[in-house]
Every structure is written in C-alpha cells, then in structure tokens.
Design a protein around this motif. Structure first.
Motif, PDB file in Angstrom:
ATOM      1  N   GLU A 736       0.825  -1.207   0.000  1.00 18.94           N
ATOM      2  CA  GLU A 736       0.000   0.000   0.000  1.00 18.94           C
ATOM      3  C   GLU A 736       0.861   1.259   0.000  1.00 18.94           C
ATOM      4  OE1 GLU A 736      -3.543   2.161   2.664  1.00 18.94           O
ATOM      5  OE2 GLU A 736      -2.816   0.151   3.202  1.00 18.94           O
ATOM      6  N   ALA A 737       1.911   1.255   0.827  1.00 26.75           N
ATOM      7  CA  ALA A 737       2.810   2.408   0.891  1.00 26.75           C
ATOM      8  C   ALA A 737       3.544   2.590  -0.434  1.00 26.75           C
ATOM      9  CB  ALA A 737       3.807   2.236   2.033  1.00 26.75           C
ATOM     10  N   PHE A 738       3.928   1.459  -1.071  1.00 27.96           N
ATOM     11  CA  PHE A 738       4.596   1.531  -2.365  1.00 27.96           C
ATOM     12  C   PHE A 738       3.706   2.199  -3.414  1.00 27.96           C
ATOM     13  CE2 PHE A 738       4.797  -0.540  -6.556  1.00 27.96           C
ATOM     14  CZ  PHE A 738       6.006  -0.006  -7.000  1.00 27.96           C
ATOM     15  N   LEU A 739       2.459   1.784  -3.473  1.00 25.47           N
ATOM     16  CA  LEU A 739       1.547   2.340  -4.473  1.00 25.47           C
ATOM     17  C   LEU A 739       1.309   3.823  -4.243  1.00 25.47           C
ATOM     18  CD1 LEU A 739      -1.034  -0.594  -4.689  1.00 25.47           C
ATOM     19  CD2 LEU A 739       0.723   0.019  -6.363  1.00 25.47           C
ATOM     20  N   LYS A 740       1.184   4.227  -2.962  1.00 27.77           N
ATOM     21  CA  LYS A 740       0.994   5.646  -2.652  1.00 27.77           C
ATOM     22  C   LYS A 740       2.225   6.458  -3.051  1.00 27.77           C
ATOM     23  CE  LYS A 740      -2.319   5.354   1.200  1.00 27.77           C
ATOM     24  NZ  LYS A 740      -2.523   5.610   2.647  1.00 27.77           N
ATOM     25  N   ALA A 741       3.422   5.921  -2.761  1.00 18.98           N
ATOM     26  CA  ALA A 741       4.651   6.630  -3.093  1.00 18.98           C
ATOM     27  C   ALA A 741       4.811   6.763  -4.606  1.00 18.98           C
ATOM     28  CB  ALA A 741       5.853   5.909  -2.495  1.00 18.98           C
ATOM     29  N   ALA A 742       4.488   5.681  -5.336  1.00 19.49           N
ATOM     30  CA  ALA A 742       4.590   5.724  -6.800  1.00 19.49           C
ATOM     31  C   ALA A 742       3.609   6.738  -7.377  1.00 19.49           C
ATOM     32  CB  ALA A 742       4.331   4.336  -7.380  1.00 19.49           C
ATOM     33  N   ASP A 743       2.403   6.791  -6.806  1.00 20.86           N
ATOM     34  CA  ASP A 743       1.412   7.772  -7.262  1.00 20.86           C
ATOM     35  C   ASP A 743       1.848   9.189  -6.913  1.00 20.86           C
ATOM     36  OD1 ASP A 743      -0.140   5.771  -8.287  1.00 20.86           O
ATOM     37  OD2 ASP A 743      -1.496   5.662  -6.564  1.00 20.86           O
ATOM     38  N   ARG A 744       2.469   9.362  -5.725  1.00 22.60           N
ATOM     39  CA  ARG A 744       2.910  10.712  -5.325  1.00 22.60           C
ATOM     40  C   ARG A 744       3.926  11.247  -6.317  1.00 22.60           C
ATOM     41  NH1 ARG A 744       3.860  15.072  -5.242  1.00 22.60           N
ATOM     42  NH2 ARG A 744       4.696  16.430  -3.595  1.00 22.60           N
ATOM     43  N   LEU A 745       4.794  10.370  -6.823  1.00 19.26           N
ATOM     44  CA  LEU A 745       5.813  10.803  -7.774  1.00 19.26           C
ATOM     45  C   LEU A 745       5.302  10.799  -9.213  1.00 19.26           C
ATOM     46  CD1 LEU A 745       9.010   9.028  -6.388  1.00 19.26           C
ATOM     47  CD2 LEU A 745       8.270  11.386  -6.043  1.00 19.26           C
TER      48      LEU A 745
END
Length: 872
Positions: A736-745
C-alpha cells in the motif's frame, strides 16, 4: 630550472616566504634578486635555519622554466627576473599579500590574499598540506610576520596573522630571538638620519587627519631606512608618517600608517612605488627634495580620507521589531515610518534584519501571520559608534547589506546606519576633497584569459562571434549560470546559456542567420535553442524577472534586466554572468557575491523566501552541496528547515519531485545525497515509511562495491546507477505504501511496472535464498533473467551473500544470452502448433533445456518440440 625569488632589499617576510616556498618547491633554487636588509644579512650569518642560496650569476635565465615570486608581484621589484614574467616559456607562480592590481600577465598560479605578511599566507598553505617546520623555521616565519605587522599592531594586521603567529610559537618559535631582531639599535649612520628626521618633523592636519612629514639627507648610502622611519614613528607616537630621505642623487620615500584614513600605498604609487596600506616605499629620481616634498603634500589632500565615525552619521533611536512580531505587524511599521529595512530584536540585541521585499512576498504567499524569526535575514554585520564610517563601505556595497545596526559594548541596539546615510557621507567626502570617489568596489574583473584557457577553442571562438553579433545589434549579451560557476571552479562545462537584455528570440534569429543551423523558440518564456550546423546547441533567453503565484507553482516571467534575471535564480554561486559585449567584454558580473561564496565553498540563497517560492531548490541545494563538497550556509539551512516544517514540498507536482530526486541519484556520490536528504527528512514527502528500517540504509551503503563489480562484468547493457538506488528506496515499503509513493511521484506507467516487477522478483529471490538448498541451473537462470540489470545489482547488495554473488557470476558468464531459443513463433506455426498459451510453454521448455545442456542446436530444439508438444 626552477627559481624562488622576492623583491629587492629583501626583509624578513621575504626571507621567511622564500624558505616556506622551498617546502612547496623542493627542486627550486633560492635566489635573492639584489641586496637584503642588514638585519636579514645578520640573521643569515647565524645559519639557523640553514638556507642555501644560489647567486644570480649562476642562474642561466634562458633555462628558467618555473619562477616562484613571493612578497611582491611587481616586475620592476624583482630585478633581472622581471622580464621572465612576460616570457611565454616560463610558468610563473605568485604568493603575495599586497593588493592585487589585476595583472594582465599569464600567471600559472596567483595566490594573493589580504594578510599582514606573506609569511602568514604561506603558513596557511603549509598547514593545509601538513608540512612540518623546525623550531628555527618557525622563528624565521614569526620574524617575517612581526616585521611586516609591526609586532601585530599595524592596521594591516589580520586575524589570520595572529593565528599564524600563535601556531608558530606553539610549534617552537623562539620569541627571545625574534625580540632581539625587533629591538636592534641604530648604527651611527642610521642615527644621523634618525636625528635629522626628528628635527625636521612636521605635522599637517589634512581632511581632519593628522599626518606627519619629515625629511633627511646624507651623502652616503644608509641601509635599512625603513627601520629608521619605524623608530621615528614609535618614538613620536605617530599615526601616519611620510619620510623623504635624500641619499646622494636619489630620494627615497618611506611611508607608514596605522590608521585606515591614510593608505600609504596609494601615495607611493604616485611616485612609481608600491606596498600595502600600512607600509609602502618609492624611489624618486630627477626631482629635488623640495619639489618632492611639495608634490607629496599636494597629493595628500586628495588621498587622505576624512576622519568620520559611525556616531556622526547614524540614526538614533532606531525603529525595530521583535522576533515574535507577525509579518503583518512588520508591514504596518514599515509603512508607518516609510522604511525599507528594520532590525529584528531579541530583547535589546539585534538578531536579524527584515526587508520590505521579504514582507511583501510573504504576504503575497498568505504568510502574514508567520513570525518574523522564520523569515528574517540572520546573516548580517553590526558596527559600533566609534568605528570609522569607511569601515562599513564593504558591508553596504560588496555584501549588499541594506541596514547596519549600531550596538554598544553589550551588543544592545542604539542606532542604525542606512545605505542613504552612507551615500550622503561619501557625497560630503567627495565634495570636500573636490575629487571623484575612487573606491575599487565594482571594478570589472576580466575573465577573457580564463575563458580562453579553460574553454574549448571552438566554443571560445563561437562566443567571440556571438559577442560581435551583439555589438553589431547594440545589445548587452551575457553568458550566465552554471557555465560561469564551473569556469571559476575549473570544471569542464561547454554548456553555455546566453541572456540578452532585449529580445532574446530576435537575437537567436540573428544568430541562426549568422551561423546557419536552426532554432526552436518558446514565446511564453522568451527563450530559444539555437542548433548550429555541427550540432552544438546554446540556449538564448530574454533577461527576465519572475514571481510565483503560490509556493511550488511554476514562475510567471516578465522582461527585465540582467540583474533581475540573475536574482531570480536559485543560489549565489549560480547567479554570476560574463558580459560578452561592450567596453568591458568578458568581465565578471557578480551582483550577489557568488565568487566569494565559491571561494568560501558555501551554498547561499538570494532571499529568505527562495525555498518557499520554489521547494525544488531544497533538492538542488543538496545536489550542489554534495557535488562540489561545499557547506550549506547556516542561514540557507535555516530557511530550508522552515520550508520543510511548513510542508511546502507537498505543493510540488509528482513529476517535479521525481525529477529532482532522480537528479540527486545521478550525482557521483548518490549515497551522500541520500544521507543529506534523510538529515532534512525530505523522504517523508514521498512516503513516511521510506528508509525507516536501518537495514535499508545498510543495503544502500553496500551498493557502491557491487556497482564496481558490475563494471567489470559482462552485462547485457550498462546499468542506470540512479535506478539501482531508486529500487533501494522503494524495496522495503509495504504494498500500500509503495503504491501511494509511486502515485505521489506520478511515475510513468512503464517505470512503475518495472519497479513493481523488480520489487517482487527481488523479494521472491531473497526468500528462495534463505533455504539451504543449492540452486540448480534452472533456478539461477530464471531468477536473474526475471530481473533488470539494476535489480540484480540491488539484490546482490541486499542479500550480502557470497552464494548469490556466485550465482550471478554463473548467470552472466554461462547463461546470459545463451539460453534463448533459436526457434521463433513462425517456426512453431510451420511445425503445426496453433498460436496460444502453448507457445509460452514451448519457449520455457526450450530455455530450460538449453540451460541444462540438453539442447544446443536448432535441430535439437526441433526434436524437443516434436517429442514433447507434437506427439499425440
């Protein structure tokens, strides 16, 4: 042949500097160009420390290839060696503490710094290089410092002189021996001159400053006249003395000063001599003593600065604000009193300055309720009522400080001096002396020889031709930004950006007509790219100013001057320009002290809202800091932390944030950049969980040796190093954190998919590695074939396993590129297979067979397919 020399009539500073230079150039010959002072001769007779000198007649001048000159840089003061300064076959290195007249000579190395003695300057170099000195050598260097600084009390004495003397004494310098030479008695001939000067001593009040003038004569040559003049100055307690001494047919001018209002070097230059502000000399020919005296008096009127102090020009009491005041209240006070800058107090002591420009920008960004303390300028200087008003000229003109707080002995604010106050004082000074102000501030510094030396010759010729086009069109054209920074740092950079005061696109069009090639323009920003016939590109822009509608927004631009164009940039070291056109072509334009910050190896912003207006600069600051090995200025670091605390990085688009992180990871030392980003807690703006596990940093720290291994291994392609570190940033994040970080960038879909695949493959491989079972060829092949080259490097660092390292070597040396089937999909169709999922099964079987060595040829592949997939 290498030679170390100094000026004629060498003193202790010359001798000590030559000795120190010998430490840096051990193969060089020590050569005195002429006579030395009597005390120096006496010192040399003691042979401690032992210095071996070569006679001038034993030096074939045509064989000298390196000339090292200490304690002077005037060709006329080094005797027979003077012509060598213009010899193209001779490399010249200069070490001096006298003011730099901006020599046009091509000098290989020129270290000229404001110090009381050249011995101090060379002591700093030896200390930096960790060169040892014997107690006797330390004694000689202290003698050099003491003689030129009058035992550390001359006005030219600097803090560095005190530090150097202290260190040399600590290392064993003999002060008793130093004292014996500093207190030498006058010989009979010197005593006659001394008595003559004392009896003829005159006092003149010039521009409010007491200046002493004296004369003496002798029909015989008398040595060490400077020592005699110093004795007169000490005996009579004089602040400034000019001595004219006739010896036979020549007159010698010797001048000493202990006050800043009298710069004796300027007067010595009138007579063709030189020196520094507190000690200078000249030899006067073909002029009677009486006429020399009248000429001296006539020039004193224009050279002596009026004696004024800060208390005479300051405003008191001062209007100020408190650190806890809001920006809104500061704006009201500025408006109420019609002021542009206010001191900021903590109690009664000044701790910063706040300007109208900062206040207005802060209000524009809806920060009117913020405290002054967050946005004030904390890098500033103060003065005292008793200080000479000329002492603040460099602060106002060179340092660009708009207001100087005046404090008492307990650092309490008692008044202020503004730029207007200083200008009025200087105007009165000029009016009273009837001469124009001749300060050296703002004198153009030519970089043409430097540009020619360090730039590719074709690019240099191109710049000259661009300048000709600019002159023809009557435009001011500048080379700006990183090109100038790297030029001064001697870092190769052929990427030239051009700024034009006028229409940049029109100028780019003229360049295209002049050189051929083509251009691309962006009307909105007034920029163009000119692509020359050989493919070389330069960016051409209209000089512009910019402002930000809100923090993190892209800037709005308007046409302006080069000064405004430079002011809109990120850091002082990137805000310099080289003017290419006009009378001062190829001179350095440095409004914001970028050259000083380069020398000090510091990163500074131009204003307190710099990071707030563009948070991308947070990442750029770290990038430049780590790239050049600079230090972040304390004020810049404070502004960075304020911006981070306000979470203004959240206002950046993902694309901009990703690009800045990518650039940081592309630096030569990405790990240093990562450490710095963690110190500022910048990864929180990508994901709060990023790099929280200590093991993550340990893995990243192990990447460098693995990357070195990769450089010696035959890989299918060269790895992108930044991607290796990028995988490391994301590896330990939960899904979940990975997907949020990828979306943030806002990662591009393909990059996100690759990153996700590498993460999954790495995790699965690490799980398999935990088993004690040895991997067979199939496991080795499928593990590494499923990973990108970057993921392989990361996986090896992450596992820190010799076993995995061995598997990787086996894969890249035995299986890589050798396991791919010869058969294609068309071949399978011809063999009678229907296209579909079965094709994948066929190719997997073929790969496994090749890895295991069961299949080696196309014919064997065909047989395998027929056996396993075509038999009914």
């Amino acid at each position: 042949m290498q030679v170390i020399t100094t000026h004629l009539n060498a003193d202790f500073d010359c001798l000590a500097s030559m000795m120190a230079a010998k430490k840096l150039y051990p193969q060089a010959h020590l050569v005195l160009p002429g006579s030395a002072e009597r005390l120096v001769d006496d010192f040399l007779k003691e042979e401690s420390p032992h210095l071996k000198f070569t006679r001038i007649k034993d030096i074939p001048l045509d064989q000298v290839r390196l000339l090292v000159v200490v304690d002077t840089h005037a060709p006329e003061r080094i005797g027979v060696f003077g012509p060598l300064l213009d010899d193209s076959q001779v490399e010249v290195h200069i070490y001096d503490h006298h003011p730099d007249p901006q020599l046009e000579l091509k000098v290989g190395r020129k270290i000229i710094k404001k110090r009381g003695a050249t011995s101090t300057l060379l002591h700093e170099i030896l200390l930096e290089k960790n060169v040892s000195l014997t107690p006797e050598e330390c004694t000689l260097m202290v003698l050099g410092i003491y003689q030129d600084t009058h035992s550390l009390v001359a006005v030219s004495t600097t803090p560095e002189d005190l530090t150097a003397a202290g260190d040399l004494i600590k290392r064993g310098a003999d002060l008793n021996r130093v004292s014996s030479y500093m207190r030498q008695k006058l010989n009979p001939e010197q005593l006659d001159i001394f008595n003559g000067m004392v009896s003829s001593l005159e006092s003149h009040l010039i521009n409010g400053v007491e200046v002493s003038l004296t004369t003496a004569s002798s029909d015989h040559f008398v040595r060490d006249l400077a020592y005699v003049v110093q004795n007169v100055m000490d005996l009579e307690n004089l602040s400034a003395v000019f001595a004219l001494i006739r010896l036979d047919k020549r007159i010698y001018l010797i001048a000493r000063s202990s006050i800043p209002e009298v710069n004796v070097a300027e007067l010595a230059q009138v007579f063709g001599g030189g020196g520094h502000e507190s000690a200078a000399s000249a030899t006067i020919k073909d002029l009677p003593l009486v006429q020399a005296r009248e000429k001296l008096l006539g020039n004193l009127i224009s050279l002596v600065q009026p004696l004024s102090r800060i208390r005479d020009i300051m405003h008191a009491p001062a209007i100020a604000v408190e650190v806890s005041d809001s920006i809104q209240s500061v704006e009201k006070k500025l408006t109420l009193y019609n002021l542009n800058t206010l001191p900021v107090l903590s109690g009664e002591q000044p701790v910063g300055l706040i300007t109208r420009q900062i206040v207005e920008k802060a209000i524009h960004h809806a920060m009117e309720k913020d405290c002054v303390e967050d946005l004030m300028i904390s890098r500033f200087a103060v003065t005292t009522p008793e200080a000479y008003f000329k002492s603040i000229v460099p602060l106002v003109i060179e340092e660009k400080q708009k207001l100087i707080p005046v404090v008492d002995s307990e650092n309490r604010l008692i008044g202020v001096v503004s730029r207007g106050d200083l200008l009025r004082a200087l105007h009165n000074d000029m009016a009273s002396s009837k001469i124009p102000f001749q300060g050296k501030v703002g004198d153009p510094k030519s970089l043409k020889s430097l540009v020619k030396e360090r730039l590719d010759k074709n690019v240099f010729k191109l710049l000259e031709r661009i300048a000709q086009v600019g002159d023809r069109l009557n435009l001011s054209v500048y080379a700006v930004g990183g090109f100038v920074r790297d030029l001064l740092l001697n870092i190769p950079n052929q990427d030239v950006d051009i700024v034009v005061e006028g229409e940049g696109i029109s100028f780019a069009s003229h360049l295209t007509e002049e050189f051929g090639g083509r251009m691309k323009s962006h009307e909105k920003f007034g920029t163009s790219v000119v692509i020359f016939p050989d493919g070389y590109r330069i960016d051409v822009a209209t000089a512009r100013m910019e402002y930000y509608q809100h923090p993190g927004a892209l800037p709005t631009v308007e046409k302006s001057s080069v000064k405004s164009d430079l002011f809109r940039r990120d850091f002082t070291i990137n805000c310099m320009a080289v003017k290419l056109t006009g009378a001062n072509a190829f001179c350095l334009i440095d409004f914001f002290n970028g050259e000083r910050d380069l020398k000090n190896r510091e990163i500074h912003v131009l204003h307190s809202l710099s990071f707030i207006e563009d948070p991308c600069r947070l990442f750029r600051a770290i990038r430049f800091e780590q790239r050049f090995g600079f230090a972040m200025g304390k004020q810049a670091e404070s502004f960075m932390r304020t911006t981070i605390k306000k979470r203004l990085v959240d206002s950046l688009s993902g694309t901009r944030l990703f690009n800045e992180i990518k650039l940081l990871l592309k630096e030569k030392r990405p790990m240093d950049c990562i450490h710095r980003m963690r110190e500022f807690d910048l990864f929180q703006f990508v994901s709060p969980e990023m790099l929280q596990d200590p093991e993550d940093m340990e893995t990243l720290a192990r990447l460098e040796p693995v990357i070195s291994w990769a450089g010696m291994t035959t890989l299918p392609r060269e790895p992108e190093i930044w991607r290796v570190y990028f995988i490391g940033l994301f590896h330990s994040l939960e899904e979940e954190a990975f997907l949020k970080a990828a979306d943030r960038l806002q990662l591009p879909t393909r990059m996100k998919s690759l990153l996700e695949a590498d993460r999954t493959a790495c995790r699965e491989s690490l799980e398999r590695l935990k088993s004690q079972k040895e991997w067979g060829p199939k496991e080795i092949y499928h593990t590494f074939a499923s990973l990108s080259v970057e993921a392989v490097i990361f996986l090896i660092a992450k596992s820190s396993s010799d076993r995995l390292n061995q598997y990787a070597n086996v894969y890249f040396t035995q299986y890589q590129g050798k396991a791919e089937p010869s058969l294609t999909g068309d071949d399978l169709v011809e063999m009678g297979l229907e296209p579909g999922p079965v094709f994948q099964s066929v190719f997997n079987a073929l790969r496994d067979a090749r890895v295991m060595g069961r299949v080696n040829t196309r014919e064997e592949e065909v047989a395998l397919v027929e056996e396993q997939f075509l038999k009914t």
